[in-house]
Design an enzyme around this catalytic site. Structure first.
Site, PDB file in Angstrom:
ATOM      1  N   GLY A 163      44.483  41.781  43.063  1.00  0.00           N
ATOM      2  CA  GLY A 163      43.076  41.405  43.167  1.00  0.00           C
ATOM      3  C   GLY A 163      42.152  42.169  42.239  1.00  0.00           C
ATOM      4  N   ARG A 291      53.729  34.918  50.663  1.00  0.00           N
ATOM      5  CA  ARG A 291      53.079  34.348  51.860  1.00  0.00           C
ATOM      6  C   ARG A 291      52.721  32.884  51.587  1.00  0.00           C
ATOM      7  NH1 ARG A 291      49.084  37.017  48.857  1.00  0.00           N
ATOM      8  NH2 ARG A 291      47.513  35.533  48.133  1.00  0.00           N
TER       9      ARG A 291
HETATM   10  C1  MV4 Z   1      45.778  40.360  33.326  1.00  0.00           C
HETATM   11  C2  MV4 Z   1      44.822  39.697  32.535  1.00  0.00           C
HETATM   12  C3  MV4 Z   1      45.016  39.707  31.179  1.00  0.00           C
HETATM   13  N1  MV4 Z   1      46.091  40.337  30.641  1.00  0.00           N
HETATM   14  N2  MV4 Z   1      46.818  40.964  32.761  1.00  0.00           N
HETATM   15  C4  MV4 Z   1      43.453  40.024  37.481  1.00  0.00           C
HETATM   16  C5  MV4 Z   1      43.942  40.184  38.883  1.00  0.00           C
HETATM   17  C6  MV4 Z   1      45.348  40.605  38.766  1.00  0.00           C
HETATM   18  N3  MV4 Z   1      46.155  39.990  39.762  1.00  0.00           N
HETATM   19  C7  MV4 Z   1      45.772  40.244  37.390  1.00  0.00           C
HETATM   20  N4  MV4 Z   1      44.578  39.978  36.636  1.00  0.00           N
HETATM   21  C8  MV4 Z   1      44.620  39.835  35.290  1.00  0.00           C
HETATM   22  N5  MV4 Z   1      45.672  40.398  34.662  1.00  0.00           N
HETATM   23  C9  MV4 Z   1      46.963  40.961  31.445  1.00  0.00           C
HETATM   24  N6  MV4 Z   1      47.994  41.577  30.901  1.00  0.00           N
HETATM   25  C10 MV4 Z   1      43.746  39.075  33.166  1.00  0.00           C
HETATM   26  C11 MV4 Z   1      43.635  39.151  34.542  1.00  0.00           C
HETATM   27  C12 MV4 Z   1      42.493  38.495  35.117  1.00  0.00           C
HETATM   28  C13 MV4 Z   1      42.644  37.410  35.972  1.00  0.00           C
HETATM   29  C14 MV4 Z   1      43.895  36.929  36.336  1.00  0.00           C
HETATM   30  C15 MV4 Z   1      44.035  35.866  37.169  1.00  0.00           C
HETATM   31  C16 MV4 Z   1      42.909  35.238  37.661  1.00  0.00           C
HETATM   32  C17 MV4 Z   1      41.652  35.692  37.334  1.00  0.00           C
HETATM   33  C18 MV4 Z   1      41.504  36.779  36.489  1.00  0.00           C
HETATM   34  C19 MV4 Z   1      40.237  37.218  36.150  1.00  0.00           C
HETATM   35  C20 MV4 Z   1      40.100  38.287  35.307  1.00  0.00           C
HETATM   36  C21 MV4 Z   1      41.231  38.944  34.802  1.00  0.00           C
END
Ligand code: MV4
Length: 496
Positions: A163, A291
């Site tokens: 999150g 889940r």
């Molecule tokens: C990332 C990313 C870009 N590059 N990892 C945000 C929550 C976490 N579960 C993983 N997330 C992200 N990881 C890398 N290597 C961008 C996000 C991210 C994001 C991911 C899924 C849904 C919404 C998001 C919003 C901002 C950043």
């Protein structure tokens, strides 16, 4: 299995109670003091009080929940989502108490719950993942070394996280030491583990996830993808199935990778494998959610399957009874998460008494709601009130159907985000599916900017009506509302 205790509240508890009824299973609800009159309590066959309102004293009290199951002779526990749903110790405790936990084994939760262990599992399953480390970083020096190797920008993430907590984007070596310290201490504070690892930053990704379900006999299938890029502050707002950018070939490759991961981790029951998908449609494993998810209904609509039925039947030891070739996707489904929050006041939570409720229905509409008129939405839990799902043959028709359903929806007494969805669904970017994880934040900034320049269209229409006739009502025949603002205005009168 004859009697199921539902260790949850709100719309998901009702969703599970409905499935139990259809399968001839008796139900036990649990509740906190503020939920004594909640709909899930009224709907279940029996109900047990857990304790005071705070989740730590009620819905998170695994010991009390297991004791309640024993006293009422339930033989299974469905955890829903949130609360104890991804707690491996609780899954183990159920097993030890000879209760069937309707979810994956604790061992699979542990193997996939830690982000670094999950990345090792992805490698074992030969699944593409974001480049970076598969273990925690021992020092800033190691972080600098790895970042140099994979190239900036990079992202520091908490191994125990999720999150977005304990996450830091880093664009250069100069910023790495302070970001490393900040991410580690935030991880320690939030999750009780300071373990931090490093990933290459994927720019403007889409968030697309694959639903899987596995039985106890080594069968596992994927049920297509969900597009979840429309988010705000790591909170999903709209989900849909299928994704506009996923074709049959990409779906098969992502689905087969997800199934490999599940099988190699000894996974059983429903689960979701999350991916980031870049502009070139490369996909990278992100994490696995062990889940049933909030957004499972969009998958149910396009597959025609009932995920909660399937969860209970595999938990009883039944074989899946479906092979991959039995799964066909048909039509398009969109889900809007209806929250008790105020979009005009920085999305501040707005719980309280629901004084009036008019709910949408009709062709292609599904409403999974956890409230009724007269219910007080407690401030102690997640403020999601309901999930509104529209299903139609095409994406464009599903959007139109959702707009129609949103027009029918009136919730009085509290503020909700219903009006926000109209803005998104009418936006050209959304309609052409030009969405990524930054889409909603950009739209909100852009609409906030244009708001101060020109009034919203309904105000323009009202002004025009007033200027062109002496009486507004005289210009619009009452029997046939010519414009939307007349019918909207009548319903607004019900809000008080
Ligand atoms: C990332 C990313 C870009 N590059 N990892 C945000 C929550 C976490 N579960 C993983 N997330 C992200 N990881 C890398 N290597 C961008 C996000 C991210 C994001 C991911 C899924 C849904 C919404 C998001 C919003 C901002 C950043």
């Amino acid at each position: 299995m004859k009697k199921v205790l539902i260790a949850n509240r709100g719309e998901i508890a009702l969703r599970i109670i409905r499935a139990c009824r259809e399968m001839g299973l008796a139900t036990v609800a649990v509740y906190s003091d503020v939920d004594r009159m909640a709909p899930h309590v009224l709907a279940a066959d029996e109900a047990v009080r857990l304790g005071p309102a705070p989740a730590a004293e009620s819905y998170l009290r695994g010991d009390r929940i297991i004791a309640a199951a024993r006293i009422l002779e339930a033989d299974a526990i469905h955890p829903g989502y949130g609360f104890l749903s991804e707690n491996a110790a609780f899954a183990d405790a159920c097993l030890a108490a000879e209760l069937n936990f309707i979810g994956p084994p604790g061992s699979a939760m542990r193997a996939l719950g830690s982000k670094t262990l999950a990345r090792q599992a992805a490698d074992k399953a030969q699944m593409p993942r974001v480049p970076g480390t598969v273990t925690g970083l021992a020092s800033v020096e190691e972080a600098l070394h790895v970042a140099e190797e994979i190239g900036y920008p990079v992202m520091l993430k908490a191994a125990a996280g999720g999150g977005g907590k304990g996450m830091r984007a880093v664009t250069s070596a100069t910023d790495l030491p302070s970001a490393f310290a900040a991410a580690s201490s935030e991880a320690e504070r939030s999750f009780g583990s300071s373990e931090v690892y490093l990933e290459k930053l994927i720019e403007q990704p889409r968030h697309i996830e694959i639903q899987i379900i596995a039985d106890q006999h080594g069968n596992c299938i994927y049920l297509g993808e969900r597009e979840c890029s429309v988010q705000r502050r790591h909170q999903k707002v709209i989900e849909e199935a299928p994704s506009a950018i996923v074709d049959e070939d990409l779906r098969r490759r992502m689905g087969e990778a997800a199934v490999r991961l599940a099988l190699s981790a000894g996974y059983v029951n429903a689960g979701t494998v999350e991916f980031l998908v870049d502009a070139q449609r490369n996909f990278y494993f992100l994490e696995m959610n062990t889940r049933l998810q909030v957004e499972h209904p969009v998958t149910e609509m396009v597959t025609g399957l009932d995920l909660v039925h399937l969860q209970m039947s595999v938990a009883m030891g039944q074989p899946l009874g479906l092979t991959q070739s039995d799964v066909a996707l048909r039509g398009h489904a969109i889900e809007c998460r209806i929250y008790a929050e105020d979009p005009d006041n920085n999305f501040f939570p707005s719980p309280g008494l629901i004084t009036r409720l008019l709910e949408p229905s009709g062709p292609g509409i599904r409403l999974d709601s956890g409230v009724y008129a007269g219910f007080t939405v407690p401030l102690d839990y997640d403020p999601m009130l309901a999930k509104l799902v529209a299903y139609a043959p095409t994406r464009a028709a599903a959007i139109d159907r959702m707009l129609r359903a949103l027009d029918e929806y009136t919730i009085g007494g509290i503020r909700t985000n219903i009006a926000l969805f109209r803005r998104i669904l009418l936006d050209e970017g959304f309609r052409t599916a030009a969405i990524d994880t930054g889409y909603l934040e950009r739209l909100l900034v852009q609409q906030q900017a244009s708001e101060s320049v020109s009034p919203p269209p309904e105000i323009v229409a009202l002004a025009a009506a007033i200027l062109s006739s002496a009486s507004v009502t005289a210009s619009v025949p009452a029997a046939t509302p010519a414009t939307r603002w007349t019918s909207t205005a009548r319903r607004e009168g019900l809000r008080a």
